[in-house]
Design a protein around this motif. Structure first.
Motif, mmCIF file in Angstrom:
data_model
loop_
_atom_site.group_PDB
_atom_site.id
_atom_site.type_symbol
_atom_site.label_atom_id
_atom_site.label_comp_id
_atom_site.label_asym_id
_atom_site.label_seq_id
_atom_site.Cartn_x
_atom_site.Cartn_y
_atom_site.Cartn_z
ATOM 1 N N SER A 51 -30.245 -15.751 -27.827
ATOM 2 C CA SER A 51 -31.439 -15.713 -28.778
ATOM 3 C C SER A 51 -32.331 -14.765 -27.956
ATOM 4 O O SER A 51 -32.166 -14.427 -26.817
ATOM 5 C CB SER A 51 -32.176 -17.159 -28.582
ATOM 6 N N ASN A 52 -33.500 -14.510 -28.600
ATOM 7 C CA ASN A 52 -34.543 -13.633 -27.961
ATOM 8 C C ASN A 52 -35.833 -13.932 -29.065
ATOM 9 O O ASN A 52 -36.023 -14.199 -29.961
ATOM 10 C CB ASN A 52 -34.214 -12.120 -28.526
ATOM 11 N N PRO A 53 -37.103 -13.641 -28.189
ATOM 12 C CA PRO A 53 -38.211 -14.258 -28.839
ATOM 13 C C PRO A 53 -38.401 -13.181 -30.042
ATOM 14 O O PRO A 53 -38.908 -13.661 -30.888
ATOM 15 C CB PRO A 53 -39.151 -13.926 -27.952
ATOM 16 N N SER A 54 -38.194 -11.831 -30.029
ATOM 17 C CA SER A 54 -38.173 -11.066 -31.240
ATOM 18 C C SER A 54 -37.546 -11.553 -32.374
ATOM 19 O O SER A 54 -37.951 -11.408 -33.487
ATOM 20 C CB SER A 54 -38.030 -9.600 -31.103
ATOM 21 N N TRP A 55 -36.358 -11.987 -32.040
ATOM 22 C CA TRP A 55 -35.560 -12.485 -33.316
ATOM 23 C C TRP A 55 -36.324 -13.864 -34.052
ATOM 24 O O TRP A 55 -36.234 -13.811 -35.125
ATOM 25 C CB TRP A 55 -34.151 -13.211 -32.939
ATOM 26 N N GLY B 247 -30.473 -5.486 -31.944
ATOM 27 C CA GLY B 247 -31.504 -5.310 -30.809
ATOM 28 C C GLY B 247 -32.737 -5.754 -30.873
ATOM 29 O O GLY B 247 -33.429 -5.564 -32.127
ATOM 30 N N PRO B 248 -33.337 -6.192 -29.889
ATOM 31 C CA PRO B 248 -34.739 -6.658 -29.962
ATOM 32 C C PRO B 248 -35.824 -5.632 -30.486
ATOM 33 O O PRO B 248 -36.812 -5.838 -31.201
ATOM 34 C CB PRO B 248 -35.147 -6.992 -28.566
ATOM 35 N N PHE B 249 -35.358 -4.189 -30.070
ATOM 36 C CA PHE B 249 -36.496 -3.382 -30.849
ATOM 37 C C PHE B 249 -36.371 -3.089 -32.263
ATOM 38 O O PHE B 249 -37.421 -3.212 -33.002
ATOM 39 C CB PHE B 249 -36.254 -1.980 -29.962
ATOM 40 N N GLU B 250 -35.365 -3.274 -32.605
ATOM 41 C CA GLU B 250 -35.093 -3.205 -34.311
ATOM 42 C C GLU B 250 -35.649 -4.695 -34.703
ATOM 43 O O GLU B 250 -36.174 -4.410 -35.791
ATOM 44 C CB GLU B 250 -33.659 -3.024 -34.611
ATOM 45 N N ALA B 251 -35.408 -5.649 -34.255
ATOM 46 C CA ALA B 251 -36.085 -6.926 -34.727
ATOM 47 C C ALA B 251 -37.473 -6.759 -34.750
ATOM 48 O O ALA B 251 -38.135 -7.079 -35.714
ATOM 49 C CB ALA B 251 -35.738 -8.038 -33.861
ATOM 50 N N TRP B 252 -38.160 -6.041 -33.729
ATOM 51 C CA TRP B 252 -39.538 -5.820 -33.873
ATOM 52 C C TRP B 252 -39.886 -4.836 -34.908
ATOM 53 O O TRP B 252 -40.861 -5.109 -35.781
ATOM 54 C CB TRP B 252 -39.979 -5.106 -32.538
ATOM 55 N N LEU B 253 -39.059 -3.824 -35.012
ATOM 56 C CA LEU B 253 -39.565 -2.734 -36.156
ATOM 57 C C LEU B 253 -39.341 -3.479 -37.603
ATOM 58 O O LEU B 253 -40.152 -2.989 -38.411
ATOM 59 C CB LEU B 253 -38.704 -1.723 -36.096
ATOM 60 N N ALA C 140 -34.739 -7.824 -23.698
ATOM 61 C CA ALA C 140 -34.333 -8.423 -22.489
ATOM 62 C C ALA C 140 -32.886 -9.053 -22.829
ATOM 63 O O ALA C 140 -32.578 -9.448 -23.933
ATOM 64 C CB ALA C 140 -35.121 -9.811 -22.280
ATOM 65 N N ALA C 141 -31.998 -8.801 -21.765
ATOM 66 C CA ALA C 141 -30.578 -9.316 -21.927
ATOM 67 C C ALA C 141 -30.554 -10.631 -21.123
ATOM 68 O O ALA C 141 -29.934 -11.607 -21.556
ATOM 69 C CB ALA C 141 -29.753 -8.351 -21.088
ATOM 70 N N ALA C 142 -31.211 -10.970 -19.958
ATOM 71 C CA ALA C 142 -31.505 -12.014 -19.173
ATOM 72 C C ALA C 142 -32.798 -12.754 -19.007
ATOM 73 O O ALA C 142 -33.669 -11.794 -19.064
ATOM 74 C CB ALA C 142 -30.685 -11.735 -18.009
ATOM 75 N N PHE C 143 -32.917 -14.025 -19.004
ATOM 76 C CA PHE C 143 -34.177 -14.757 -18.919
ATOM 77 C C PHE C 143 -33.959 -15.312 -17.708
ATOM 78 O O PHE C 143 -33.029 -15.909 -17.363
ATOM 79 C CB PHE C 143 -34.592 -15.468 -20.357
ATOM 80 N N HIS C 144 -35.214 -15.856 -17.011
ATOM 81 C CA HIS C 144 -35.237 -16.618 -16.066
ATOM 82 C C HIS C 144 -34.691 -17.969 -16.275
ATOM 83 O O HIS C 144 -35.092 -18.693 -17.228
ATOM 84 C CB HIS C 144 -36.744 -16.648 -15.339
ATOM 85 N N LEU C 145 -34.011 -18.498 -15.620
ATOM 86 C CA LEU C 145 -33.414 -19.912 -15.689
ATOM 87 C C LEU C 145 -34.269 -20.881 -15.293
ATOM 88 O O LEU C 145 -34.918 -20.702 -13.876
ATOM 89 C CB LEU C 145 -31.838 -19.862 -15.326
#
Ligand SMILES: *Cc1c(COP(=O)(O)O)cnc(C)c1O
Length: 369
Positions: free
Chosen positions: A52-56, A232-238, A32-37
């Motif tokens: 920030s990002n939940p995967s991080w 990137g969130p995918f890398e964080a997940w990996l 995700a780049a943008a989240f609901h505010l």
């Protein structure tokens, strides 16, 4: 919190998600780049993907647990993490010590990007670093050094830094948090590349900084937001997904490294072997005192560059590649990259193959010469 558990248990616990019925057991990536505010501005956990990002968060919580830190911050590569940490601890006029025998691009960053800003950069080997730390404002140590595998006595160095009011940063890439926890030995910050054994599949780049000083970690988070060197969130997940198996992988890599080091030291084609776990190695006394595992890297000196190439070509298992910590055992002739080592010096990164297969294959390749 995870004290008392073994490495695999700690790693599996570190990547466990909350037990919510119906939700996946394994972590899921959140691209995700943008989240609901929210109308209640500022109450959202996430707003924009560079903040920030939940995967991080999941990855950073796992990294903090493994390093024994209160906070860990992920970065887009090891160099992104190290350069951010160095920028956070120096000012114009500061004196900074960096390893002359460690990862080569770190000292290049200090010389090319920090020295022109008025920071005095001093380079020191693992043996010189205690003297060099006197009078410094910040010291970056790497242990075991890549590629020479010298071990820095972190307890001793931390004492010197504390007396002088210097910040101590430790690059924990080669040892990984399963090899040792520099924060518990007195370091202010751990910096590391997760590209190597921690993620362990030779398919992504990532880095992190871990520490427990609230102001220092906030400054680093701010630096990451403004400089933008995010993972990137995918890398964080990996990386997170890979941490679940790091206990198994790293144990096998360490076992294979020890077996290779032991077998290689008596082969006639081998001039010398470095492995901190060999009792006759100069690093052994300090390594046994501060490390829980000696790591997956072995330094081997053969006659010349051709001998290293023949070793890789004559083997069925060795992969000729740079980087380290992957599933495959790999060999890299470090003089090619400008490290101050002999032309025939090879850094072998032990993979997770069966130990007997690996040792037999490497000895056969050396016999073929
Ligand atoms: C590889 C490495 C780095 C740099 O990490 P990247 O992920 O390649 O940016 C830093 N320090 C050490 C000891 C390394 O081996």
């Amino acid at each position: 919190m995870l004290d008392g558990y073994g490495d695999s248990t700690r790693a599996v616990k570190a990547v466990s998600s909350q037990a919510i019925p119906g939700q996946p057991v394994g972590p899921a990536p959140v691209p995700a780049a943008a989240f609901h505010l929210s109308a209640d501005e500022g109450s959202e956990p996430d707003t924009y993907g560079r903040s920030s990002n939940p995967s991080w968060r999941q990855l950073e919580s796992a990294l903090a647990q493994l390093e024994g830190a209160t906070i860990a911050l992920s970065f887009g590569s090891g160099m992104a993490a190290i350069s951010a940490a160095l920028r956070a601890v120096v000012r114009p006029g500061s004196a900074l010590v960096v390893p002359s025998d460690g990862y080569y691009q770190v000292r290049r960053f200090a010389a090319e990007c920090l020295a022109p800003l008025g920071i005095t950069v001093r380079e020191a080997t693992a043996a010189q670093i205690y003297d060099a730390a006197e009078g410094a404002d910040a010291v970056l140590a790497e242990t075991p050094t890549n590629p020479g595998l010298d071990v820095v006595d972190l307890h001793r160095l931390a004492g010197i830094c504390r007396r002088n009011g210097a910040r101590l940063l430790v690059d924990n890439t080669t040892a990984t948090p399963l090899g040792h926890q520099p924060l518990s030995l007195g370091a202010d910050l751990v910096v590391a590349s997760a590209t190597k054994a921690l993620s362990g599949h030779s398919d992504l780049l990532a880095g992190y900084v871990a520490g427990s000083h609230p102001e220092l970690m906030s400054a680093l988070e701010r630096e990451r937001l403004l400089a933008g060197a995010i993972l990137g969130p995918f890398e964080a997940w990996l990386v997170l997904r890979s941490i679940g198996s790091v206990g198994l992988r790293f144990a096998r890599q360490c076992q294979n490294a020890m077996a290779l080091a032991t077998a290689l030291r008596s082969h006639p084609a081998v001039r010398s072997v470095r492995y901190p776990g060999l009792p006759e190695d100069p690093s052994y006394p300090v390594a046994t005192a501060q490390m829980r595992k000696f790591g997956g890297l072995v330094g081997v000196e053969l006659a010349d560059a051709d001998a290293v190439h023949h070793l890789a070509q004559g083997s069925e298992l060795l992969v000729a590649s740079t980087s380290f910590g992957g599933l495959h055992t790999s060999v890299d002739r470090r003089a090619r990259w400008g490290d101050a080592v002999a032309a025939g010096f090879a850094r072998i990164s032990a993979g997770i193959e069966d130990t007997d297969d690996l040792v037999a294959d490497v000895l056969a390749a050396l016999d073929r010469g």
